[in-house]
Design an enzyme around this catalytic site. Structure first.
Site, PDB file in Angstrom:
ATOM      1  N   ASP A 226       4.566   0.710  11.931  1.00 38.38           N
ATOM      2  CA  ASP A 226       3.373  -0.158  11.455  1.00 38.38           C
ATOM      3  C   ASP A 226       3.197  -1.593  11.947  1.00 38.38           C
ATOM      4  O   ASP A 226       2.376  -2.245  11.635  1.00 38.38           O
ATOM      5  CB  ASP A 226       3.290  -0.130   9.976  1.00 38.38           C
ATOM      6  CG  ASP A 226       2.750   1.574   9.670  1.00 38.38           C
ATOM      7  OD1 ASP A 226       2.512   2.128  10.247  1.00 38.38           O
ATOM      8  OD2 ASP A 226       3.082   1.572   8.397  1.00 38.38           O
TER       9      ASP A 226
ATOM     10  N   ARG B 198      -8.694  -0.722   4.636  1.00 41.69           N
ATOM     11  CA  ARG B 198      -7.897   0.361   4.012  1.00 41.69           C
ATOM     12  C   ARG B 198      -6.836  -0.123   3.491  1.00 41.69           C
ATOM     13  O   ARG B 198      -6.092   0.393   2.575  1.00 41.69           O
ATOM     14  CB  ARG B 198      -7.661   1.504   4.960  1.00 41.69           C
ATOM     15  CG  ARG B 198      -8.909   2.381   5.321  1.00 41.69           C
ATOM     16  CD  ARG B 198      -8.318   3.757   6.121  1.00 41.69           C
ATOM     17  NE  ARG B 198      -7.078   3.891   5.668  1.00 41.69           N
ATOM     18  CZ  ARG B 198      -6.015   4.450   6.622  1.00 41.69           C
ATOM     19  NH1 ARG B 198      -6.121   4.319   7.722  1.00 41.69           N
ATOM     20  NH2 ARG B 198      -4.773   4.697   6.004  1.00 41.69           N
TER      21      ARG B 198
ATOM     22  N   LYS C 123       1.033  -1.129  -0.060  1.00 41.15           N
ATOM     23  CA  LYS C 123      -0.037   0.156  -0.044  1.00 41.15           C
ATOM     24  C   LYS C 123       0.951   1.308  -0.026  1.00 41.15           C
ATOM     25  O   LYS C 123       0.641   2.136  -0.680  1.00 41.15           O
ATOM     26  CB  LYS C 123      -0.968   0.037   1.122  1.00 41.15           C
ATOM     27  CG  LYS C 123      -1.529   1.373   1.605  1.00 41.15           C
ATOM     28  CD  LYS C 123      -2.357   1.332   2.760  1.00 41.15           C
ATOM     29  CE  LYS C 123      -1.749   1.601   4.105  1.00 41.15           C
ATOM     30  NZ  LYS C 123      -1.392   3.020   4.321  1.00 41.15           N
ATOM     31  N   ASN C 124       1.933   1.309   0.854  1.00 44.07           N
ATOM     32  CA  ASN C 124       2.677   2.572   1.117  1.00 44.07           C
ATOM     33  C   ASN C 124       3.604   2.860  -0.157  1.00 44.07           C
ATOM     34  O   ASN C 124       4.034   3.795  -0.253  1.00 44.07           O
ATOM     35  CB  ASN C 124       3.399   2.543   2.314  1.00 44.07           C
ATOM     36  CG  ASN C 124       2.443   2.778   3.604  1.00 44.07           C
ATOM     37  OD1 ASN C 124       1.236   2.867   3.289  1.00 44.07           O
ATOM     38  ND2 ASN C 124       2.844   2.605   4.710  1.00 44.07           N
TER      39      ASN C 124
ATOM     40  N   CYS D  11      -5.466  12.492  13.567  1.00 42.86           N
ATOM     41  CA  CYS D  11      -5.817  11.226  13.354  1.00 42.86           C
ATOM     42  C   CYS D  11      -5.966  10.225  14.542  1.00 42.86           C
ATOM     43  O   CYS D  11      -5.045  10.898  15.496  1.00 42.86           O
ATOM     44  CB  CYS D  11      -5.311  10.531  12.179  1.00 42.86           C
ATOM     45  SG  CYS D  11      -3.856   9.673  12.364  1.00 42.86           S
TER      46      CYS D  11
ATOM     47  N   ARG E 275      -0.017  14.110  13.727  1.00 43.85           N
ATOM     48  CA  ARG E 275       0.424  14.130  12.229  1.00 43.85           C
ATOM     49  C   ARG E 275       0.582  15.367  11.687  1.00 43.85           C
ATOM     50  O   ARG E 275      -0.293  15.674  10.709  1.00 43.85           O
ATOM     51  CB  ARG E 275      -0.393  12.861  11.566  1.00 43.85           C
ATOM     52  CG  ARG E 275      -0.171  11.804  12.293  1.00 43.85           C
ATOM     53  CD  ARG E 275      -0.959  10.441  11.681  1.00 43.85           C
ATOM     54  NE  ARG E 275      -0.170  10.110  10.646  1.00 43.85           N
ATOM     55  CZ  ARG E 275      -0.335   9.189   9.872  1.00 43.85           C
ATOM     56  NH1 ARG E 275      -1.295   8.344  10.218  1.00 43.85           N
ATOM     57  NH2 ARG E 275       0.293   8.481   8.960  1.00 43.85           N
TER      58      ARG E 275
END
Ligand code: UD1
Length: 416
Positions: free
Chosen positions: A304, A396, A22-23, A116, A121
């Site tokens: 993560d 997500r 994803k990233n 968030c 952030r």
């Protein structure tokens, strides 16, 4: 709203194919804005965040075509310089369009992402870098408004090696006049692969994967055809699952060189690894030993993977300390793990975890993407039934996670 139901206690065994990262996909798809003509991307994961970024690119005037695993983008019609609140609030990484819009259209109006679940952030370093390149930046009505007649290369030092900040600044600098030097840049594998793709487009970037990146501006870039690297966080989540369920899992299409910190910590915790170039076999042992971790930018232990490792440590023998240094408030999963019987005390940016012999299944609430994964891992070993609510967080960033776990022998299903 969907829920995930898990009956704990099954040893996971078998092969699992790791999806595209994803990233890596998000900034690479956005970089299509820097070109005219059709770019083709393979191994693109089917995720909510990918759908969100494609929707945003379409709003900006790009044409997008998709088929399973494949995305084609043509930004020849790029005309709109505004990323509205409704899209940015769904996904913070939307801020990535700021740099390329500025480079191509000389102006951009992008909603501020806001806070968030895992902390404040800020995007101050993205803005500092773009201002250094010559952009005039104003914050108005909840939006960043940036404009520049010309962008000129400069020397930028980042106080923190921000991942999307590094990518955003690079996308503005590739089409700037002259050379930009970015110091204390992010070294994550996703940033390195993103730089590789820009170089394929004709950019002149050196130092990808190091903390000093040098970008020699060019006048235009051309479309590319490329493949997204595999997702190290998804791979890491399955590694923890193998360790936690005393399982035996082979990860196909994974790149273990991107996960050395995690592999070392899991080995200390008692897991066994057999590494190949693209395949990793992880075997759990009967005894999980407590190990301390401290999250750091790459090549440190990834933030993560912190929530998943915390779940593992909650059933380890002994006491472990998990320190979170990247985000200010990334322990929301701890309260949910405690409801499953974990013994965890929070002290500042550390979780002090006393391993328990057994977790017990419970209804729990997912609060962010990686927190959701940690609750599923806990559910896989807990006695009885676990019900994970708010699983849209999971969608997500994990492609077909419950199907993949089911394929490995877990009793897990989604109910609408
Ligand atoms: C990216 C990843 C996310 C990962 C994170 C850290 C994507 C799409 N997301 O997020 O999964 O958890 O890296 O590895 O790639 N900071 C500032 N000012 C800024 C920008 C960041 O102070 O302008 C701080 C943040 O508050 C945080 C730290 O820098 O404490 C790292 O954040 P950053 O690397 O920017 O995270 P993201 O790029 O948003």
């Amino acid at each position: 709203m969907d829920r995930i139901l898990i009956e704990g206690g099954h040893r996971l065994k078998g092969d699992v194919k790791i999806s595209g990262a994803k990233n890596a996909a998000l900034p690479i798809l956005v970089s299509s804005l820097l070109t005219d003509g059709w770019n083709t991307y393979a191994n693109v994961p089917d995720l909510q965040d990918v759908h969100s970024i494609l929707h945003l690119l379409t709003t900006l005037g790009a044409r997008v075509e998709t088929e399973p695993g494949l995305v084609r983008i043509n930004a020849g019609g790029l005309c709109n310089s505004e990323a509205p609140y409704e899209l940015v609030r769904k996904m913070r990484a939307s801020i990535l369009v700021l740099g390329p819009l500025l480079a191509r259209l000389k102006k951009a109006r992008v909603s501020l992402p806001g806070g968030c679940a895992i902390g404040a952030r800020p995007i101050n370093l993205h803005l500092k870098g773009l201002a250094c390149l010559g952009a005039a930046i104003e914050l108005k009505h909840g939006y960043v408004e940036a404009s520049a007649d010309t962008l000129k290369g400069c020397d930028i030092y980042l106080d923190t090696p921000t991942v999307t900040g590094t990518e955003n600044i690079i996308m503005a600098a590739v089409l700037a006049e002259g050379r930009t030097i970015l110091r204390n840049a992010a070294r994550e594998p996703e940033v390195e692969s993103f730089i590789d793709v820009l170089n394929l487009m004709g950019a002149q970037i050196q130092g990808g994967g190091t903390s000093v990146i040098s970008i020699e501006g060019v006048t235009c870039l051309h479309p590319v055809s490329t493949r997204i690297i595999s997702d190290r966080i998804e791979a890491g989540t399955f590694m923890v699952a193998a360790a936690m369920t005393r399982g035996d899992i082979r990860l196909l299409d994974s790149q273990p060189q991107h996960l050395e910190a995690l592999i070392q910590k899991l080995t200390l915790a008692g897991a066994h690894f057999k590494l190949d170039d693209q395949t990793v076999r992880v075997t759990g042992s009967d005894r999980i030993t407590s190990v301390d971790i401290r999250t750091l930018p790459f090549p440190g232990f990834p933030t993560d993977m912190q929530a998943q490792f915390t779940a593992l440590m909650s059933v380890a023998q002994g006491l472990s300390i998990v320190s979170e240094t990247v985000f200010e408030n990334r322990f929301i999963h701890v309260e949910e793990l405690k409801r499953m019987g974990a013994d965890i005390q929070l002290s500042g940016n550390a979780a002090i975890i006393k391993g328990v012999a057994e977790l017990s299944g419970a209804p729990v609430m997912a609060t962010d993407l990686r927190a959701s994964a940690s609750l599923i891992l806990a559910g896989l070993v807990a006695k009885g039934k676990t019900e994970v609510h708010r699983v849209y967080h999971l969608d997500r960033g994990y492609e077909g996670l419950e199907e993949k776990f089911r394929g490995l022998g877990a009793a897990i299903k989604r109910v609408k």
